[in-house]
Structure formats: structure tokens, C-alpha cells
Scaffold this active site. Structure first.
Site, PDB file in Angstrom:
ATOM      1  N   CYS A  13      30.849  38.939  44.055  1.00  0.00           N
ATOM      2  CA  CYS A  13      31.529  38.243  42.966  1.00  0.00           C
ATOM      3  C   CYS A  13      30.653  37.049  42.616  1.00  0.00           C
ATOM      4  O   CYS A  13      29.771  36.678  43.382  1.00  0.00           O
ATOM      5  CB  CYS A  13      32.919  37.765  43.375  1.00  0.00           C
ATOM      6  SG  CYS A  13      34.091  39.094  43.679  1.00  0.00           S
ATOM      7  N   CYS A 249      23.535  38.519  53.694  1.00  0.00           N
ATOM      8  CA  CYS A 249      23.617  39.963  53.497  1.00  0.00           C
ATOM      9  C   CYS A 249      22.348  40.473  52.816  1.00  0.00           C
ATOM     10  O   CYS A 249      21.954  39.974  51.761  1.00  0.00           O
ATOM     11  CB  CYS A 249      24.845  40.291  52.650  1.00  0.00           C
ATOM     12  SG  CYS A 249      24.990  42.029  52.205  1.00  0.00           S
TER      13      CYS A 249
END
Length: 258
Positions: A13, A249
Site C-alpha cells: 500500500c 521485504c
């Protein structure tokens, strides 16, 4: 304990925040910042603006260009703003789950926009519900918002520190009050967040491409386990986690380049 299905904010997001001392149009700046982050979320978009006394929020389903127009942005005047674009994947897709979330509590108005997944959101949510807290959405962000509200008597900053000590998982979030813009990044730095500057005005955003879109200068990435507080006195930083380790990540690097 019963299993609770939480509508997570899936993977990527986009969050954006701006605090201005030079009276720039923070709503329009947020619009262009979110537009640059549109690849991170195409399900819904929203912006919350503070004028120093009140916070107003506009959000809807769809792309940034579909949710906002000149008239809407023209009515959102203030000195600080946060924005959010949501990633479209499995889970409930409805307006009540769009961000930012805006709420009133003991310390005043507060809005929050969050990127990431809390692995203990279901457990914390159930504990809050057992104590009488009512939830209006099915997203992780409202769990954080209610944790902050419960600690309000300690003051905003301590309430935020106490709240995030109770959550586990990945998060990069921006919080807006009447007179502060606050950014947080999880202790492992799983989700990205960077700091930029445009004159005397500060920017927080998921990716530096949002800084490029508004002509802002990249200052640095937020550190894992860092809280950044921006107000009329400038920017200051708090380290809320003693043991931090950058474990961003790997898909962020792939995703940001595609």
C-alpha cells in the site's frame, strides 16, 4: 479463543504525509504524491488534512484521479496532510475499509494511514472487543487507532509508543493530529518509509518517487524502529525499539522497479 478474520492491507500500500510551515497546498501536494504511489494501490484512495484545529478527510473507492478533483482538493485547506492508496487483492473491498481512518478521542482528532500486516491483529482486536471497544472496520489500522486511544491519558507520544509495543508484524504508517505529523516504521524495517524536504516543509512517503513528483529533496530512509515527529519546531526522532534489524521485504525492490 475464537478465530477472527481480519481484512489485512495486502503487501504493498502507499502512504504519504506532508507538514508545511510555508502554507503550501498540502492537499494538492498529497494528491500528486499519491498519484506517484498509485502502483502500490489501486483499490481506494484518501487524504486527511489538518488546519491546526480540525481534521477533515475525503476518501473513496477507485484511483486517485477518480476520487479527487479540483473542487474537492480546493476545499481541503490546512498545514498538514496524510494520504493512502490501497492495494487491490483478496479481502473485503468497501469504502469503510478505505484509509486514512479518522477518529475523535481524548487527545482530539487523529487520522492514521498504514501499510503492512499485523500478525497479532486478531488477538489484540478480540481483547479490545472484550473490554467494550466497538470496531467500525475490519482492518488492522483500527486496532492501532484504538490502542492509541486507550493510552491517551499518558499523552500522544507515549500513547503511540505503548500502542506499537503491543503489535507485531510489518508496518510503515503516518499519523496526523491537529498539529503534528508522525511517521513510524517497524523494528525490522519490513515496509519502506523515507523522509524528504521541500524548503522548510517535510514529507514522509513510502517511496522516493513521490518526492520526485513534487520536487522535494530526499533526506534519508526512516530507520527500523524509529518514530519521526514533525511540528512547527521541526523534526525529531524517537527510537522505540532497542533491538532493530533491517529486514526490508525483498519484493519491495522488485516491485518498485517494475
Amino acid at each position: 479463543m475464537k478465530s477472527i478474520e481480519i481484512d489485512k492491507f495486502k503487501e504493498e500500500c502507499g502512504v504519504f504525509g506532508v507538514y508545511s510551515k510555508s502554507k503550501i497546498d498540502v492537499a494538492t501536494i498529497s494528491y500528486y504524491g499519491l498519484y506517484a504511489l498509485q502502483h502500490r494501490g489501486q483499490e481506494s484512495a484518501g487524504i486527511a488534512v489538518s488546519d491546526g484545529k480540525d481534521i477533515i478527510c475525503h476518501k473513496d473507492m477507485g484511483l486517485v484521479s477518480e476520487v479527487f478533483n479540483e473542487d474537492i482538493l480546493g476545499n481541503m485547506k490546512g498545514k498538514a496532510a496524510i494520504g493512502h492508496v490501497r492495494y487491490s487483492t483478496t479481502g473485503e473491498s468497501k469504502l469503510e475499509n478505505a484509509q486514512p481512518l479518522l477518529s475523535q478521542f481524548k487527545l482530539g482528532s487523529i487520522a492514521i494511514a498504514h501499510n503492512g500486516n499485523l500478525i497479532n491483529a486478531g488477538i489484540v482486536r478480540e481483547l479490545l472487543e472484550d473490554s467494550g471497544v466497538l470496531f467500525q472496520t475490519s482492518i488492522d489500522s483500527e486496532v492501532i487507532l484504538n490502542l492509541i486511544a486507550r493510552k491517551a491519558k499518558k499523552g500522544l507520544e507515549q500513547a503511540i509508543v505503548d500502542a506499537i509495543q503491543a503489535i507485531k508484524g510489518s508496518y510503515a504508517m503516518v499519523i496526523l493530529t491537529e498539529n503534528k505529523l508522525i511517521g513510524l516504521r517497524d523494528p525490522n524495517g519490513i515496509r519502506p518509509m523515507c523522509i524528504g524536504k521541500m524548503g522548510e516543509d517535510y514529507i514522509l512517503c513510502s517511496e522516493s518517487c513521490a518526492l520526485d513528483s513534487i520536487g522535494a529533496e530526499f533526506i534519508r530512509d526512516m530507520a527500523p524502529g524509529e518514530i519521526v515527529i514533525i511540528d512547527d519546531n521541526g523534526l525529531r526522532s524517537i527510537e522505540f525499539a532497542e533491538r532493530t534489524r533491517c529486514m526490508t521485504c525483498s519484493f519491495e525492490y522488485i516491485f518498485c522497479k517494475t
